[in-house]
Design a protein around this motif. Structure first.
Motif, mmCIF file in Angstrom:
data_model
loop_
_atom_site.group_PDB
_atom_site.id
_atom_site.type_symbol
_atom_site.label_atom_id
_atom_site.label_comp_id
_atom_site.label_asym_id
_atom_site.label_seq_id
_atom_site.Cartn_x
_atom_site.Cartn_y
_atom_site.Cartn_z
ATOM 1 N N ASP A 124 41.784 86.059 65.151
ATOM 2 C CA ASP A 124 41.031 86.507 63.980
ATOM 3 C C ASP A 124 41.547 87.857 63.471
ATOM 4 O O ASP A 124 41.726 88.804 64.250
ATOM 5 C CB ASP A 124 39.547 86.647 64.329
ATOM 6 N N SER A 148 41.059 79.968 66.934
ATOM 7 C CA SER A 148 40.410 80.633 65.804
ATOM 8 C C SER A 148 41.455 81.413 65.018
ATOM 9 O O SER A 148 42.118 82.299 65.558
ATOM 10 C CB SER A 148 39.304 81.573 66.296
ATOM 11 N N TYR A 150 40.770 82.851 61.833
ATOM 12 C CA TYR A 150 40.023 83.516 60.762
ATOM 13 C C TYR A 150 40.866 84.601 60.078
ATOM 14 O O TYR A 150 41.384 85.499 60.729
ATOM 15 C CB TYR A 150 38.756 84.108 61.372
ATOM 16 N N ASN A 174 38.852 77.151 63.912
ATOM 17 C CA ASN A 174 38.251 78.015 62.896
ATOM 18 C C ASN A 174 39.317 78.413 61.893
ATOM 19 O O ASN A 174 40.272 79.122 62.232
ATOM 20 C CB ASN A 174 37.648 79.256 63.556
ATOM 21 N N SER A 176 38.310 79.707 58.743
ATOM 22 C CA SER A 176 37.559 80.433 57.718
ATOM 23 C C SER A 176 38.423 81.503 57.058
ATOM 24 O O SER A 176 39.184 82.201 57.721
ATOM 25 C CB SER A 176 36.328 81.093 58.343
ATOM 26 N N LYS A 200 35.647 74.858 61.297
ATOM 27 C CA LYS A 200 35.106 75.830 60.343
ATOM 28 C C LYS A 200 36.128 76.052 59.240
ATOM 29 O O LYS A 200 37.255 76.449 59.509
ATOM 30 C CB LYS A 200 34.812 77.171 61.035
ATOM 31 N N TRP A 389 30.035 77.605 66.606
ATOM 32 C CA TRP A 389 31.098 76.588 66.572
ATOM 33 C C TRP A 389 31.877 76.522 67.879
ATOM 34 O O TRP A 389 32.338 75.457 68.286
ATOM 35 C CB TRP A 389 32.063 76.862 65.421
#
Length: 395
Positions: A124, A148, A150, A174, A176, A200, A389
């Motif tokens: 992230d 993830s 992000y 993820n 996002s 996500k 999540w």
């Protein structure tokens, strides 16, 4: 036979124990200070400590619990730091590089050391990581279950590379705020990863949802907040038949009043949590279809759904047998008759989030309290509902 006298007795200590026994002792140390000081005893104990380390995250991590004050300086983790740590801790299963904004694509070459042992990776806000870095991740870490990305600079190309490499293992992803990911990337992910469970894609403005068409029935969690969803895309998201959590809050206006009818067609019969907050144009036909077609629904956020009128609210009361939590904050067209429909139905309702409903009279609210003492009225408006999540799994 040779006699052994007391003077010949061999003295033993913990240092004579084999490595597996020392590992067993280390793993059962409850005190964090004891964990940290174990490796200071000698080089052998340090090695035992290193090979038993399973997770690593930094002070700058966005998911770090009990983090220090933001006013305190934190180390900017660079490629050299990461290389030294990953050569030391080669048995890691979980690695979070979230918030390590200095890292770039070449920094991820050090992932070769934990390699196939790594099960979860969080990148992230690693703004310097692009498709090249994700290609490195894919080549070294084929057994990733949780990823993830992000706010990473990943595109459809990088996502497809990752999906193909980790197709047998990948469960939770993820994406996002990844503006370069579109429906093509989502399709590559959902078609390659047949065990995918949660995705996500919130605030991915290039995603309409059609990439989910014919996705795996294992897909149970989809967070698509503030995406450019279309009715066909919404139908695609639930097409696998296994979705239990769905967040499409803040959907753009061209979903239309009837755009969510496919959710209630029967294919989303396992749905338990549905967040439609700020879906301002969704109308009664969509609400009626969902109420009838999703009999397991336990929590439904309809806050700021201004086009839901009496017919829709009555349908919620009539058909939502399993509903335990309902959010109706600031719904302009929730009137006394609509609240009456909810009051007479929803027999398992326990919490009703309600405030700012201009068309409701105080009399209707008091009558609700009188007849439904089993329901707790709460004025606070909740924006995030459902499970995390990363924790969503079917087993």
């Amino acid at each position: 036979m040779e006699n052994v006298s007391e003077s010949d007795d061999v003295r033993t200590s913990i240092i004579h124990l084999p490595d597996d026994c020392l590992s067993f002792i280390f793993q059962r140390l409850d005190n964090l200070d004891d964990h940290d000081s174990f490796g200071l005893t000698c080089h052998r104990f340090l090695n035992i400590q290193n090979i038993n380390r399973r997770s690593l995250q930094f002070q700058c991590s966005l998911s770090l619990l009990n983090s220090p004050s933001l006013s305190q300086p934190t180390l900017a983790v660079n490629s050299d730091h990461l290389h030294r740590l990953l050569t030391r801790f080669q048995w890691l299963e979980h690695l979070s590089l979230s918030g390590c904004t200095v890292l770039n694509d070449s920094s991820l070459a050090s992932l070769r050391y934990p390699g196939a042992r790594l099960h979860s990776l969080h990148l992230d806000c690693c703004y310097g990581v692009s498709d090249d870095g994700i290609s490195t991740v894919a080549s070294f870490c084929p057994n990733l279950r949780v990823v993830s990305l992000y706010r990473c600079s990943i595109s459809d190309i990088g996502l497809e590379t990752l999906a193909r490499a980790a197709s047998l293992a990948l469960r939770c992803v993820n994406l996002s705020y990844c503006p370069l990911v579109s429906d093509f990337g989502v399709k590559a992910l959902t078609q390659a990863c047949l065990q995918i469970e949660s995705v996500k894609i919130s605030n991915c403005k290039s995603i309409t949802g059609v990439g989910f068409i014919n996705s795996s029935p294992t897909l149970g969690y989809v967070d698509a907040e503030s995406c450019q969803l279309e009715p066909k895309g919404v139908a695609g998201i639930v097409s696998g038949g296994g979705v239990e959590f769905l967040n499409i809050s803040s959907a753009v206006s061209y979903i239309g009043k009837d755009g969510l009818v496919p959710i209630g067609s029967g294919v989303a019969s396992k749905l338990k949590v549905l967040n439609l907050r700020m879906c301002r144009t969704v109308g009664d036909e969509s609400i009626k279809a969902i109420a009838r077609g999703c009999p397991l629904l336990q929590e439904w956020n309809l806050a700021l759904c201004h086009e839901v009128r009496v017919e829709g609210w009555v349908a919620v009361g009539k058909w939502c047998y399993s509903l335990k939590k309902l959010h109706v904050n600031r719904c302009r067209n929730l009137c006394d008759q609509g609240l009456l429909g909810i009051r007479r139905g929803c027999k398992n309702l326990r919490i009703l989030h309600m405030n700012g409903n201009a068309r409701l009279t105080s009399t209707a609210v008091e009558m609700f309290k009188l007849h439904r003492g089993d329901v707790t009225l709460r004025s606070e408006e909740v924006m995030v509902i459902g499970p995390d999540w990363r924790l969503y799994t079917r087993g």
